[in-house]
Design an enzyme around this catalytic site. Structure first.
Site: not given
Length: 526
Positions: A323, A352, A454
């Site tokens: 961000e 792994h 937003k």
């Protein structure tokens, strides 16, 4: 390519260590030469100067015309005025006392019962910071039990309320929202508040707000006489709020040392004010990011902490780094598309899963290994099968296997994981983010992409309301007809809304083929 990864001289020359926090930083397995790091010295003069201005109170969040003051939280003496200094000191004292009174039973619910649990409602840094605190530092059977609502997934909310069904009366409901208007925590709060009140339990005596003074949430909590309101200053961003009340309250409620956490961050801040690259760990770390990605974020950051309690750390860094650094424009207004992508989990389990690609696949990453040196007090194993030694072997083996294939890495070593070292580790990355942003000439403290998301979401939510209202007249509509009736909308989001609203919902009659949206007609029947 400079291929001196395994040079002992380079390792010794660039190994940083501080004996007060017992943290080592090794960037020797990043591709750079002495000449390259020397070439950054002039750039770093500007970096150090910019950070000094920021800490002195410069307006650094340009979009919101705000100061950036999370560094003041752990050393109020550097705050730009006495008012802020006193507010910070009073808040720290208040949080510590409140936590102590909760744990000792001096503060109880309205039936004089001790609190047992916390349901924490917060999104982004308001959820990730507290989650990191409790996952990393909470000891068994110590303090209150924490649950988190960090999303408005209806299944998550239902599951958490089911888990707490017998303990709702003794649960603290902590709602974190700086403005009080962020939809996700507001929606979750309203659902949970209604559920609590439907159980004939009192919400107000169990509820805590962490918010900005005079915000919507502040006024609501004050009007309804909630148990407590803690301050979240306007100069603290969500992704750097962990040393504010957002991170300190969880520490107090799990009976950990608030002052040690603040101290660790403050020590690291001070160490990263040294105006010399080699003596400054944040300068070294940000230089390593700069070199590994050629100054344009060319490589992703793979975070591998070799301690289960730090499993959340990569998620925490995702927000802090991405961000802050993911920016389209630099400060000159030029398009640069900067950023460093972050992913990871924990070693050795997850090595792994993807070390095969890290070693032999595309070279588009650098690793950050986090090593711990401590051992549990209780030994449940024989010396011949000491898991600490095996874990160290896996870390060193992976690090070596990568470097042998010219894959770059950074190693951070802590003597132990506690309040002090976690505070220092977080501050190290915060400072490195700030330094890197200055190196590449971007603003780490605005987030126009988040705001754009937003705004777009708000438009969709408005369309949802209009679509629902449209069907109240009992008429049948196609996607095309709905789109034409709702101004400025387009067919694709309307289809998404219809699918969410109507699929499997007996209140609506659907004619047509879901695989061909243009054939669908919808009518509300109840």
């Amino acid at each position: 390519m400079n291929n001196d990864f395994n040079s002992w001289d380079k390792y010794c020359n660039y190994l940083w260590f501080d004996k007060e926090v017992n943290i080592w930083l090794d960037i020797s397995k990043i591709n750079f030469t002495l000449d390259q790091i020397s070439s950054l010295e002039n750039k770093f003069k500007n970096v150090f100067s910019a950070l000094k201005e920021l800490e002195a109170g410069a307006i650094s969040n340009i979009d919101e015309k705000r100061q950036v003051g999370h560094y003041w939280l752990r050393n109020p003496s550097v705050a730009p005025n006495n008012l802020i200094k006193d507010e910070i000191n009073n808040e720290i004292r208040d949080i510590s006392e409140f936590g102590e009174n909760i744990l000792e039973g001096k503060i109880t619910n309205n039936k004089n019962q001790k609190f047992t649990d916390v349901l924490w409602i917060g999104i982004g840094g308001s959820g990730l910071g507290p989650l990191l605190i409790t996952e990393a530092l909470q000891e068994n059977s110590c303090g209150l039990n924490f649950s988190y609502i960090d999303n408005i997934d209806p299944f998550l909310i239902s599951e958490k309320l089911d888990e707490l069904s017998d303990k709702l009366a003794t649960t603290l409901f902590v709602v974190v929202s700086k403005s009080g208007g962020t939809p996700e925590p507001k929606i979750a709060m309203n659902i949970i508040k209604k559920h609590v009140e439907n159980k004939n339990l009192d919400w107000n005596s169990n509820a805590i707000a962490i918010t900005m003074k005079d915000s919507q949430l502040y006024k609501k909590a004050q009007f309804e006489s909630w148990l407590k309101i803690f301050n979240l200053p306007d100069w603290v961003g969500g992704r750097t709020s962990i040393t504010s009340s957002v991170g300190l309250l969880p520490l107090a409620l799990i009976n950990r040392d608030v002052s040690e956490f603040i101290k660790g961050a403050a020590i690291m801040d001070e160490l990263t004010r040294i105006p010399n690259i080699k003596d400054n760990p944040a300068a070294l770390l940000s230089s390593a990011w700069f070199f590994s990605g050629d100054g344009i974020g060319k490589r992703d950051m793979v975070v591998l902490p070799y301690r289960d309690r730090l499993q959340v750390f990569s998620k925490y860094l995702q927000q802090l780094v991405m961000e802050s650094l993911g920016k389209k424009f630099n400060r000159k207004g030029e398009i640069v598309h900067q950023g460093i992508s972050v992913f990871g989990n924990k070693g050795s389990t997850d090595q792994h899963a993807y070390v095969q690609q890290l070693r032999d696949g595309i070279d588009n990453f650098f690793c950050v290994f986090i090593e711990l040196l401590d051992t549990p007090n209780s030994n449940y194993y024989f010396d011949s099968e000491n898991p600490k030694e095996f874990l160290s072997g896996f870390l060193q083996g992976t690090r070596s296997a990568l470097s042998n294939e010219n894959r770059q890495s950074i190693t951070i070593t802590l003597d132990k994981l506690n309040c002090l070292t976690l505070g220092a580790l977080i501050a190290l990355f915060e400072r490195a983010v700030s330094f890197y942003a200055e190196l590449v000439d971007i603003n780490a403290y605005d987030q126009p992409g988040v705001e754009a998301g937003k705004k777009a979401a708000s438009e969709i939510i408005d369309y949802q309301k209009q679509v629902k209202e449209l069907f109240n007249n009992g008429e049948e509509y196609s996607i095309k007809e709905i789109t034409s009736l709702i101004g400025n909308s387009s067919a694709e989001p309307i289809f998404f809304i219809i699918r969410q609203m109507c699929f499997g919902n007996d209140d609506y009659l659907i004619n047509g083929d879901w695989s061909n949206p243009s054939t669908i007609k919808i009518k509300k029947i109840s």
